[in-house]
Design an enzyme around this catalytic site. Structure first.
Site, short mmCIF file in Angstrom:
data_model
loop_
_atom_site.label_atom_id
_atom_site.label_comp_id
_atom_site.label_asym_id
_atom_site.label_seq_id
_atom_site.Cartn_x
_atom_site.Cartn_y
_atom_site.Cartn_z
CB SER A 1 -7.74 3.68 2.59
OG SER A 1 -7.08 3.03 3.66
CE LYS B 1 -3.98 1.88 2.54
NZ LYS B 1 -4.89 1.62 3.68
CB SER C 1 -8.56 0.78 5.33
OG SER C 1 -9.23 2.02 5.30
#
Length: 490
Positions: free
Chosen positions: A156, A81, A180
C-alpha cells in the site's frame, strides 16, 4: 527542462553536499517540487502537496546549516505515506467518507523525521484502507509505476515507491502488514526496510477518525523507504524507539551492531521459490544470479535447510491471524456473510483462501491457539539464526502486473509462468517475515526481460535489523542498485 544533477542522489550524498555548501536545502526542495510538477500528472504519486511549508522548512534548514548545526536528515526533502497524520493536512487512508478529515498534530514518526531536519514536500497515495498491492482510491485516483504507467507501483506504500523512482526526493516512509513496504519497493526498483515488530512506535499512524493514541497494531509496522540501502539506516535510526509517553518512560532502544561487515563472514540461506507460491522465471533468475555472485564474493551460501520453518504451515497461520486482525474493521454485513461462508468450509480445505476465510471468524480462543503457534514459530527462527545470519527470499512472484481494480480480490488472478494463481495468495512471501515479526530489507536485484524491476528481501534475526541492512549495503556497493526509469531522463 534538464534533470538536476541532484535528482537521483542518495540522502547520504545530499547530506554531504549540503554540509560542503555545494547545494542548499531550498535548491533540493525546489528540485523535488519541480519534478513533481513536471511528471506527477503521469505518475500520480503525490496526493497531497505541501510545497509552501516545505520551502519554509528548507529555508530554516539552510539557516541551521549556516549556524553549523548538524542533524541526520537536515535539509533533505522527503515524502510521507498518506496514512500518517501530518498537522493541517488530510489523512484519509483512501476512505471516501474521511476525505475531509484534517489531522490536528503530526504522528510520532513524522515528528521524529522533522526533528531530524527533514523537509516534507507532500503525502503519497495509497489504496482504500491500505488494503491492496495497487495504490488507487476514489479520492485521489490511481498511482502508476514509473517504469510502465500501465502497471501497479505496488501497495500500500505505492505512492512512496513511485515517488522515489520518479526522483521526488531521496526518502519516504511507509507501513507494512502484508508487504506494504517491501512489495512497492520490489515493483519500483527501490529499497525499503520492514523493522522488527514494535521497533518503531506508531502513534498517529491510524485510520481516521480514530484518535492518535499509543498502540500496537498486531503484525503491522512502519518504516523507511529510499533509493539506497545506507539511507534506510539513516531514517530508521531517527524513527526507531519506544513512544516517549508510554514505553519510553522506562525503556530506551539500543540495537545491536550488524553481525558482520564483510561478505566473507556472512552465512546466508537462499530460497528462490516454493510450491506454496512459485516465483516466475525472471524472479528466480535474479535470485539465483545474486546467490552465485554472493558465493563468488565469499558469502557462505546454502540453498536449503532442515531448520527453515515449514512455509506452507506458517503461510496458513499468517493468513488466519492477518485476516482475523483485519476483520475487526469489516462492515457488519460483510463480517456476518464471511462467518457463514467460513462455517460452510469443508475441514479438509487447507488452501490459503480457506485459511483467510477462517480467519474472519476466529474466536478469541482460536486466536490464542494461533498466537501460541506464532510463539513456536519465533523459536524456530531463533534456532535458524544460530546457523545463518540472513535468509534471502522472494518478495513477490512476478514483476508488476497491469492495473486490476476488480472489487473482489479473491477473484483476481496473477499469471506465474503462464499459470493463473489466486491474487491474495501473494501474501505468502511477505508473510514469511511479517508473522514472526522479523526485520526484512527489500533490495532491487535487476530487471525482468520486459524492463520491470525485481528484487528480494533479506530477512534477519529478531531486533538485529542492522544485520540485513548491512548485507543490503554490501550488495549495493558490490553489485549496484537502483536504476532510474528511462521516461524520467529529462
Amino acid at each position: 527542462m534538464a534533470k538536476s544533477e541532484w535528482s537521483y542522489k542518495s540522502a547520504v550524498e545530499l547530506s554531504a553536499a549540503l554540509a560542503a555548501k555545494k547545494v542548499s536545502a531550498v535548491e533540493l526542495t525546489q528540485d523535488a517540487i519541480d519534478r513533481i510538477e513536471r511528471h506527477d500528472s503521469k505518475v500520480n504519486a503525490i496526493c497531497v502537496r505541501d510545497f509552501d511549508r516545505a520551502l519554509d522548512a528548507a529555508r530554516a534548514a539552510d539557516a541551521a546549516l549556516a549556524r553549523g548545526e548538524r542533524k541526520p536528515l537536515l535539509g533533505l526533502p522527503m515524502t510521507v505515506k498518506e496514512s500518517y497524520n501530518i498537522a493541517g493536512l488530510p489523512t484519509t487512508w483512501g476512505i471516501p467518507a474521511q476525505k475531509d478529515f484534517i489531522a490536528k498534530e503530526d504522528s510520532l514518526p513524522v515528528m521524529r523525521v522533522k526533528d531530524a531536519g527533514s523537509v516534507v514536500v507532500g503525502k503519497t497515495n495509497v489504496p482504500l484502507g491500505l488494503g491492496d498491492w495497487q495504490s488507487y482510491n476514489d479520492i485521489y485516483g490511481t498511482t502508476n509505476n514509473p517504469y510502465n504507467l500501465g502497471r501497479t507501483p505496488g501497495g500500500s506504500s505505492g505512492g512512496s515507491s513511485a515517488a522515489l523512482a520518479a526522483g521526488y526526493g531521496p526518502l519516504s516512509i511507509g507501513s507494512d502488514i502484508g508487504g506494504s513496504l517491501r512489495v512497492p519497493a520490489f515493483h519500483c526498483g527501490v529499497y525499503a526496510h520492514k523493522p522488527t515488530f514494535n521497533l518503531v512506535a506508531m502513534r498517529g499512524h491510524v485510520a481516521p477518525p480514530a484518535p492518535p493514541l499509543p498502540f500496537e497494531r498486531d503484525l503491522s509496522v512502519v518504516g523507511p523507504m529510499a533509493r539506497s540501502a545506507a539511507d534506510l539506516s539513516l531514517v530508521l535510526d531517527v524513527m526507531a524507539g519506544p513512544d516517549p509517553i508510554e514505553a519510553g518512560i522506562a525503556y530506551k532502544l539500543e540495537l545491536p551492531a550488524a553481525r558482520h561487515t564483510a561478505f566473507k563472514d556472512f552465512r546466508v540461506l537462499v530460497i528462490d521459490s516454493d510450491p506454496v507460491l512459485p516465483t516466475d522465471t525472471a524472479v528466480r533468475g535474479t535470485i539465483n544470479t545474486l546467490a552465485d555472485n554472493l558465493a563468488k564474493a565469499g558469502v557462505k551460501i546454502e540453498r536449503s535447510s532442515p531448520v527453515l520453518p515449514d512455509f506452507a504451515a506458517s503461510s496458513r497461520l499468517y493468513m488466519r491471524m492477518l485476516i482475523s486482525f483485519l476483520a475487526a474493521s469489516f462492515a457488519p454485513d460483510v463480517y456476518e456473510g464471511a462467518k457463514l461462508a467460513a462455517a460452510a468450509l469443508p475441514e479438509s480445505d487447507n488452501s490459503l483462501a480457506a485459511e483467510r476465510l477462517r480467519g474472519v471468524a476466529l474466536s478469541h480462543r482460536d486466536w490464542m491457539v494461533a498466537n501460541a503457534g506464532r510463539t513456536r514459530l519465533r523459536a524456530q527462527w531463533r534456532d535458524l539464526f544460530k546457523t545463518y545470519d540472513a535468509v534471502i527470499c522472494p518478495i513477490m512472484p512476478t514483476p508488476a502486473y497491469p492495473h486490476d481494480h476488480s472489487p473482489d480480490q479473491e477473484t483476481r488472478r496473477i499469471i506465474i509462468d503462464g499459470k493463473a494463481h489466486v491474487y491474495p495468495d501473494q501474501l505468502a512471501w511477505p508473510g514469511i517475515a511479517t508473522l514472526p515479526g522479523l526485520p526484512s530489507t527489500a533490495i532491487p536485484t535487476g530487471f525482468a526481460p520486459d524492463g520491470l524491476p525485481v528484487g528480494v528481501q533479506i530477512v534477519g534475526p529478531w531486533l538485529e535489523d542492522r544485520t540485513p541492512l548491512k548485507l543490503a549495503e554490501l550488495i549495493e556497493r558490490e553489485f549496484g542498485g537502483f536504476v532510474p526509469p528511462k521516461m524520467f531522463d529529462d
